[in-house]
Design a protein around this motif. Structure first.
Motif, PDB file in Angstrom:
ATOM      1  N   HIS A   1       5.352  21.598 -15.506  1.00  0.00           N
ATOM      2  CA  HIS A   1       4.664  21.113 -16.757  1.00  0.00           C
ATOM      3  C   HIS A   1       3.731  19.543 -16.878  1.00  0.00           C
ATOM      4  CE1 HIS A   1       4.823  24.922 -18.550  1.00  0.00           C
ATOM      5  NE2 HIS A   1       6.390  24.623 -17.981  1.00  0.00           N
ATOM      6  N   ALA A   2       4.337  18.998 -15.220  1.00  0.00           N
ATOM      7  CA  ALA A   2       3.897  17.127 -14.995  1.00  0.00           C
ATOM      8  C   ALA A   2       2.560  17.010 -15.120  1.00  0.00           C
ATOM      9  CB  ALA A   2       4.750  16.759 -13.724  1.00  0.00           C
ATOM     10  N   ILE A   3       2.361  15.561 -15.404  1.00  0.00           N
ATOM     11  CA  ILE A   3       0.925  15.375 -16.008  1.00  0.00           C
ATOM     12  C   ILE A   3       0.010  15.746 -14.950  1.00  0.00           C
ATOM     13  CG2 ILE A   3      -0.647  13.085 -16.289  1.00  0.00           C
ATOM     14  CD1 ILE A   3       2.553  11.729 -17.569  1.00  0.00           C
ATOM     15  N   ASP A   4       0.652  15.343 -13.481  1.00  0.00           N
ATOM     16  CA  ASP A   4       0.040  15.560 -11.800  1.00  0.00           C
ATOM     17  C   ASP A   4       0.641  16.629 -11.703  1.00  0.00           C
ATOM     18  OD1 ASP A   4      -0.780  12.764 -12.729  1.00  0.00           O
ATOM     19  OD2 ASP A   4       0.110  11.993 -11.821  1.00  0.00           O
ATOM     20  N   ALA A   5       1.175  17.716 -12.162  1.00  0.00           N
ATOM     21  CA  ALA A   5       1.289  18.626 -10.942  1.00  0.00           C
ATOM     22  C   ALA A   5       0.210  19.700 -10.437  1.00  0.00           C
ATOM     23  CB  ALA A   5       2.140  20.033 -12.233  1.00  0.00           C
ATOM     24  N   ALA A   6      -0.867  19.257 -11.504  1.00  0.00           N
ATOM     25  CA  ALA A   6      -1.997  20.340 -10.411  1.00  0.00           C
ATOM     26  C   ALA A   6      -2.959  19.662  -9.874  1.00  0.00           C
ATOM     27  CB  ALA A   6      -2.892  20.921 -12.441  1.00  0.00           C
TER      28      ALA A   6
ATOM     29  N   PRO B   1      -7.195  13.995 -11.894  1.00  0.00           N
ATOM     30  CA  PRO B   1      -7.585  13.043 -11.144  1.00  0.00           C
ATOM     31  C   PRO B   1      -6.244  11.624 -10.467  1.00  0.00           C
ATOM     32  CG  PRO B   1      -8.545  13.702 -12.839  1.00  0.00           C
ATOM     33  CD  PRO B   1      -7.189  14.271 -13.340  1.00  0.00           C
ATOM     34  N   ALA B   2      -6.948  11.026  -9.594  1.00  0.00           N
ATOM     35  CA  ALA B   2      -5.859  10.185  -8.579  1.00  0.00           C
ATOM     36  C   ALA B   2      -5.609   9.185 -10.129  1.00  0.00           C
ATOM     37  CB  ALA B   2      -6.506   8.958  -7.648  1.00  0.00           C
ATOM     38  N   ASN B   3      -4.831   8.365 -10.386  1.00  0.00           N
ATOM     39  CA  ASN B   3      -4.826   6.641 -10.774  1.00  0.00           C
ATOM     40  C   ASN B   3      -5.817   6.049 -10.906  1.00  0.00           C
ATOM     41  OD1 ASN B   3      -3.335   5.708  -9.245  1.00  0.00           O
ATOM     42  ND2 ASN B   3      -1.331   5.573  -9.869  1.00  0.00           N
ATOM     43  N   ALA B   4      -5.297   4.844 -11.472  1.00  0.00           N
ATOM     44  CA  ALA B   4      -6.161   3.192 -11.321  1.00  0.00           C
ATOM     45  C   ALA B   4      -6.108   3.002  -9.593  1.00  0.00           C
ATOM     46  CB  ALA B   4      -6.301   2.308 -12.137  1.00  0.00           C
ATOM     47  N   TYR B   5      -4.903   2.791  -8.698  1.00  0.00           N
ATOM     48  CA  TYR B   5      -5.625   2.815  -7.544  1.00  0.00           C
ATOM     49  C   TYR B   5      -5.544   3.941  -6.374  1.00  0.00           C
ATOM     50  CZ  TYR B   5      -1.813  -0.798  -9.275  1.00  0.00           C
ATOM     51  OH  TYR B   5      -0.761  -1.832 -10.981  1.00  0.00           O
ATOM     52  N   GLY B   6      -6.186   4.569  -7.002  1.00  0.00           N
ATOM     53  CA  GLY B   6      -6.312   6.141  -5.917  1.00  0.00           C
ATOM     54  C   GLY B   6      -4.840   6.532  -5.512  1.00  0.00           C
ATOM     55  N   ILE B   7      -4.098   6.776  -6.289  1.00  0.00           N
ATOM     56  CA  ILE B   7      -3.312   7.473  -5.487  1.00  0.00           C
ATOM     57  C   ILE B   7      -2.797   8.758  -6.635  1.00  0.00           C
ATOM     58  CG2 ILE B   7      -0.678   7.439  -5.431  1.00  0.00           C
ATOM     59  CD1 ILE B   7      -0.649   3.963  -4.989  1.00  0.00           C
ATOM     60  N   GLN B   8      -2.498   9.763  -6.231  1.00  0.00           N
ATOM     61  CA  GLN B   8      -2.189  11.271  -6.839  1.00  0.00           C
ATOM     62  C   GLN B   8      -0.771  11.562  -7.026  1.00  0.00           C
ATOM     63  OE1 GLN B   8      -6.101  13.442  -4.552  1.00  0.00           O
ATOM     64  NE2 GLN B   8      -6.593  13.506  -6.072  1.00  0.00           N
TER      65      GLN B   8
ATOM     66  N   SER C   1       0.895  -1.088   0.285  1.00  0.00           N
ATOM     67  CA  SER C   1       0.052   0.255  -0.039  1.00  0.00           C
ATOM     68  C   SER C   1       1.428   0.812  -0.331  1.00  0.00           C
ATOM     69  CB  SER C   1      -0.963  -0.322   0.680  1.00  0.00           C
ATOM     70  OG  SER C   1      -0.588   0.150   2.563  1.00  0.00           O
ATOM     71  N   LEU C   2       0.756   2.867  -0.862  1.00  0.00           N
ATOM     72  CA  LEU C   2       0.983   3.397  -0.841  1.00  0.00           C
ATOM     73  C   LEU C   2       0.278   5.061  -0.412  1.00  0.00           C
ATOM     74  CD1 LEU C   2       3.723   4.249  -2.430  1.00  0.00           C
ATOM     75  CD2 LEU C   2       3.141   4.588  -3.899  1.00  0.00           C
ATOM     76  N   MET C   3       1.089   5.703   0.066  1.00  0.00           N
ATOM     77  CA  MET C   3      -0.265   6.677   0.250  1.00  0.00           C
ATOM     78  C   MET C   3      -0.509   7.630  -0.397  1.00  0.00           C
ATOM     79  SD  MET C   3       2.442   8.604   2.824  1.00  0.00           S
ATOM     80  CE  MET C   3       1.831   9.676   4.011  1.00  0.00           C
ATOM     81  N   ALA C   4      -1.789   7.776  -0.425  1.00  0.00           N
ATOM     82  CA  ALA C   4      -2.410   8.849  -1.857  1.00  0.00           C
ATOM     83  C   ALA C   4      -1.697   9.862  -2.182  1.00  0.00           C
ATOM     84  CB  ALA C   4      -3.979   8.877  -1.299  1.00  0.00           C
ATOM     85  N   ARG C   5      -1.098  10.546  -0.721  1.00  0.00           N
ATOM     86  CA  ARG C   5      -0.592  11.815  -1.747  1.00  0.00           C
ATOM     87  C   ARG C   5       0.906  12.262  -1.029  1.00  0.00           C
ATOM     88  NH1 ARG C   5      -5.885  12.630  -0.677  1.00  0.00           N
ATOM     89  NH2 ARG C   5      -4.781  14.225   1.978  1.00  0.00           N
ATOM     90  N   PRO C   6       1.646  13.130  -1.572  1.00  0.00           N
ATOM     91  CA  PRO C   6       2.709  12.560  -1.040  1.00  0.00           C
ATOM     92  C   PRO C   6       3.009  13.469   0.521  1.00  0.00           C
ATOM     93  CG  PRO C   6       3.493  13.559  -3.142  1.00  0.00           C
ATOM     94  CD  PRO C   6       1.754  13.507  -2.419  1.00  0.00           C
ATOM     95  N   VAL C   7       3.436  13.155   1.669  1.00  0.00           N
ATOM     96  CA  VAL C   7       3.551  13.866   2.998  1.00  0.00           C
ATOM     97  C   VAL C   7       3.615  15.581   2.345  1.00  0.00           C
ATOM     98  CG1 VAL C   7       5.165  14.307   4.814  1.00  0.00           C
ATOM     99  CG2 VAL C   7       4.868  12.093   3.538  1.00  0.00           C
TER     100      VAL C   7
END
Length: 260
Positions: free
Chosen positions: A167-172, A176-183, A57-63
């Motif tokens: 300009h990264a894919i998830d910078a904004a 949306p989260a990815n298929a695992y619910g991770i952002q 399991s992985l944190m949904a967002r960075p600390v």
């Protein structure tokens, strides 16, 4: 040998420490990542192109700054002005307004940066967790919003060259989260991995204090199964060039837990 049971007070303190650790990640839960066979971009062994990744399991967002400030409050030895000398590093939390608080000029929800590997590792240990291994991070990051492995899409893969930039894919923030619910795995910030010190690419310059440690991206790409994974190469090169005390303004972290 006679063994002494912990006192009631000791048991209470241990329970409190556990409760505080759990409270510390209450707003940033872990997401389950189902394991499986994975074609890593990294050639771990000459004859092995597919590795088995166990479920984790992985944190949904960075600390975030807010979460790391809570850690510093609980573990004051990690304050900017009290960090043990052996773990000290120039720039550690240098952008915070004070030794124990980010201040009004720092977004409390933004990823905590200028945190060295030692402090990131300590934070995750306090959460009864650990930093993710590079292949675990890569496995989770292969997903986009609908596919668990989107790397077959050239457009998606090419966008990874912007990782670690605004300009990264998830910078904004509303991406949306990815298929695992991770952002944020492909956000404006790179992230530490537990085993970053074992990431050795061709032309590795670590330990050679000539200031050229980041000049050998091309040579490092030769250690990859597919040199076209250039976005991953950038991350690999960055991590493999770092020392554990290093800090960067676009390098954060998140924690992982093994699945029992």
């Amino acid at each position: 040998m006679k063994r002494t049971l912990p006192s009631t007070a000791s048991l209470f303190l241990l329970a409190m420490a556990s409760a505080l650790a759990i409270a510390g990640d209450a707003g940033n839960g872990y997401r389950h990542v189902e394991g499986g066979d994975f074609r890593s971009s990294v050639r771990f062994e000459e004859t092995t192109r597919v590795v088995r990744v166990a479920s984790f399991s992985l944190m949904a967002r960075p600390v975030s700054n807010h979460e790391f400030a809570g850690f510093v409050a609980r573990q004051s030895q990690w304050r900017r002005d009290r960090i043990p000398t052996v773990f000290a590093s120039p720039g550690y939390l240098g952008h915070w307004a004070s030794a124990d608080a980010p201040g009004d000029g720092v977004d409390p929800d933004a990823p905590a940066v200028h945190v060295n590997w030692y402090a990131a590792d300590a934070y995750c240990r306090e959460q009864q967790a650990r930093l993710p291994r590079f292949v675990e991070w890569e496995y989770a990051a292969a997903a986009d919003a609908t596919r668990r492995d989107a790397r077959g899409d050239p457009r998606w893969r090419m966008r990874q060259v912007n990782d670690g930039t605004p300009h990264a894919i998830d910078a904004a923030p509303d991406t949306p989260a990815n298929a695992y619910g991770i952002q944020g795995l492909h956000g404006a910030y790179w992230e530490w991995s537990e085993d970053y010190a074992s990431l050795l690419g061709d032309g590795d310059r670590r330990g050679q204090q000539d200031g050229d440690s980041l000049r050998y991206c091309g040579a490092t790409a030769l250690a990859f199964n597919d040199p076209g994974d250039y976005g991953v190469v950038k991350r690999f090169v960055l991590l493999s060039a770092l020392q554990p005390g290093a800090t960067l303004g676009n390098l954060g972290f998140r924690c992982a837990r093994s699945t029992p």
